[in-house]
Design a protein around this motif. Structure first.
Motif, PDB file in Angstrom:
ATOM      1  N   UNK A 282       0.842  -1.190   0.000  1.00 20.69           N
ATOM      2  CA  UNK A 282       0.000   0.000   0.000  1.00 20.69           C
ATOM      3  C   UNK A 282       0.884   1.251   0.000  1.00 20.69           C
ATOM      4  N   UNK A 283       0.660   2.129  -0.953  1.00 21.92           N
ATOM      5  CA  UNK A 283       1.511   3.304  -1.130  1.00 21.92           C
ATOM      6  C   UNK A 283       0.649   4.507  -1.518  1.00 21.92           C
ATOM      7  N   UNK A 284      -0.559   4.587  -0.943  1.00 18.22           N
ATOM      8  CA  UNK A 284      -1.498   5.633  -1.337  1.00 18.22           C
ATOM      9  C   UNK A 284      -1.683   6.695  -0.262  1.00 18.22           C
ATOM     10  N   UNK A 285      -0.906   6.617   0.825  1.00 21.49           N
ATOM     11  CA  UNK A 285      -1.061   7.573   1.910  1.00 21.49           C
ATOM     12  C   UNK A 285      -0.615   8.974   1.519  1.00 21.49           C
ATOM     13  N   UNK A 286      -1.155   9.956   2.261  1.00 24.44           N
ATOM     14  CA  UNK A 286      -0.801  11.338   1.967  1.00 24.44           C
ATOM     15  C   UNK A 286      -0.022  12.021   3.076  1.00 24.44           C
ATOM     16  N   UNK A 287       0.251  11.324   4.174  1.00 28.19           N
ATOM     17  CA  UNK A 287       1.064  11.863   5.245  1.00 28.19           C
ATOM     18  C   UNK A 287       0.331  12.737   6.238  1.00 28.19           C
TER      19      UNK A 287
ATOM     20  N   UNK B  71      17.811   7.605  -1.706  1.00 21.16           N
ATOM     21  CA  UNK B  71      16.563   7.022  -2.219  1.00 21.16           C
ATOM     22  C   UNK B  71      15.371   7.375  -1.333  1.00 21.16           C
ATOM     23  N   UNK B  72      14.193   7.247  -1.919  1.00 21.03           N
ATOM     24  CA  UNK B  72      12.962   7.441  -1.155  1.00 21.03           C
ATOM     25  C   UNK B  72      12.719   6.232  -0.252  1.00 21.03           C
ATOM     26  N   UNK B  73      11.885   6.452   0.757  1.00 17.46           N
ATOM     27  CA  UNK B  73      11.519   5.373   1.671  1.00 17.46           C
ATOM     28  C   UNK B  73      10.945   4.190   0.884  1.00 17.46           C
TER      29      UNK B  73
ATOM     30  N   UNK C  46      11.418   3.325  -2.183  1.00 11.60           N
ATOM     31  CA  UNK C  46      12.457   2.657  -2.985  1.00 11.60           C
ATOM     32  C   UNK C  46      13.248   1.671  -2.132  1.00 11.60           C
ATOM     33  N   UNK C  47      13.513   2.027  -0.879  1.00  9.17           N
ATOM     34  CA  UNK C  47      14.194   1.096   0.032  1.00  9.17           C
ATOM     35  C   UNK C  47      13.318  -0.135   0.284  1.00  9.17           C
ATOM     36  N   UNK C  48      12.034   0.093   0.525  1.00  7.69           N
ATOM     37  CA  UNK C  48      11.098  -1.012   0.761  1.00  7.69           C
ATOM     38  C   UNK C  48      11.063  -1.959  -0.424  1.00  7.69           C
ATOM     39  N   UNK C  49      10.948  -1.396  -1.623  1.00 12.73           N
ATOM     40  CA  UNK C  49      10.844  -2.212  -2.833  1.00 12.73           C
ATOM     41  C   UNK C  49      12.138  -2.960  -3.137  1.00 12.73           C
ATOM     42  N   UNK C  50      13.270  -2.370  -2.811  1.00 11.84           N
ATOM     43  CA  UNK C  50      14.547  -3.053  -3.015  1.00 11.84           C
ATOM     44  C   UNK C  50      14.627  -4.300  -2.128  1.00 11.84           C
ATOM     45  N   UNK C  51      14.149  -4.181  -0.892  1.00 10.73           N
ATOM     46  CA  UNK C  51      14.165  -5.341   0.012  1.00 10.73           C
ATOM     47  C   UNK C  51      13.273  -6.452  -0.525  1.00 10.73           C
ATOM     48  N   UNK C  52      12.080  -6.108  -0.993  1.00  9.01           N
ATOM     49  CA  UNK C  52      11.171  -7.132  -1.528  1.00  9.01           C
ATOM     50  C   UNK C  52      11.714  -7.740  -2.816  1.00  9.01           C
TER      51      UNK C  52
ATOM     52  N   UNK D 257       6.661   7.102  -9.966  1.00  8.31           N
ATOM     53  CA  UNK D 257       7.653   6.727 -10.984  1.00  8.31           C
ATOM     54  C   UNK D 257       8.998   7.418 -10.745  1.00  8.31           C
ATOM     55  N   UNK D 258       8.957   8.675 -10.359  1.00  2.39           N
ATOM     56  CA  UNK D 258      10.193   9.417 -10.095  1.00  2.39           C
ATOM     57  C   UNK D 258      10.862   8.962  -8.797  1.00  2.39           C
ATOM     58  N   UNK D 259      10.055   8.541  -7.826  1.00  3.31           N
ATOM     59  CA  UNK D 259      10.593   8.146  -6.515  1.00  3.31           C
ATOM     60  C   UNK D 259      11.042   6.688  -6.462  1.00  3.31           C
ATOM     61  N   UNK D 260      10.579   5.889  -7.411  1.00  3.79           N
ATOM     62  CA  UNK D 260      10.979   4.473  -7.483  1.00  3.79           C
ATOM     63  C   UNK D 260      11.319   4.144  -8.933  1.00  3.79           C
TER      64      UNK D 260
END
Length: 136
Positions: free
Chosen positions: A16-21, A38-40, A42-48, A69-72
């Motif tokens: 889930x990556x739809x939050x607005x903070x 990297x963005x947060x 991008x780190x998560x996706x690299x681990x997966x 797209x720009x952040x990952x």
């Protein structure tokens, strides 16, 4: 969907990556905050991506998200899927992601591991241990 007898379940990740903070009081979506280069998310996706037993990872973004797209960069592909079907809440986003996975051919007996995009301290070895623990 017809599955041959004995077809082993596949494993997918749903992020889930739809939050607005807003709840975190952040200036923007916390999944796009920077940690190092990297963005947060991008780190998560690299681990997966480092877990070979995950057939694909689906990232569910908000319909109006114009930053993913720009952040990952380079995420989307054979094992990286994106769907702009996020809801108002995390539960709605996960439910929409499960529907999207089913539409993409994920079978009822397949596994879906859900991990929030903004939780970037995930380690591939932890995911492997979780899969091992649940394997039976």
């Amino acid at each position: 969907m017809f599955l041959a007898p004995g077809t082993p379940p596949r494993c997918y990740a749903l992020v889930p990556c739809a939050g607005n903070g807003v709840r975190a009081g952040a200036d923007g979506p916390k999944q796009y905050a920077r940690i190092g280069a990297r963005s947060v998310v991008a780190h998560t996706l690299a681990a997966l991506a480092a877990v070979p037993r995950i057939a694909a990872t689906l990232v569910v973004i908000a319909p109006d998200d114009d930053r993913f797209e720009a952040e990952a960069p380079g995420f989307a592909g054979e094992r990286g899927w994106v769907a702009a079907v996020g809801g108002r809440t995390r539960a709605e986003t996960v439910a929409a992601g499960l529907d999207e996975l089913q539409a993409r051919g994920v079978a009822p007996h397949d596994w879906v591991l859900v991990h929030d995009a903004a939780r970037c301290l995930l380690q591939p070895a932890w995911v492997e241990r979780l899969i091992d623990a649940c394997d039976d």
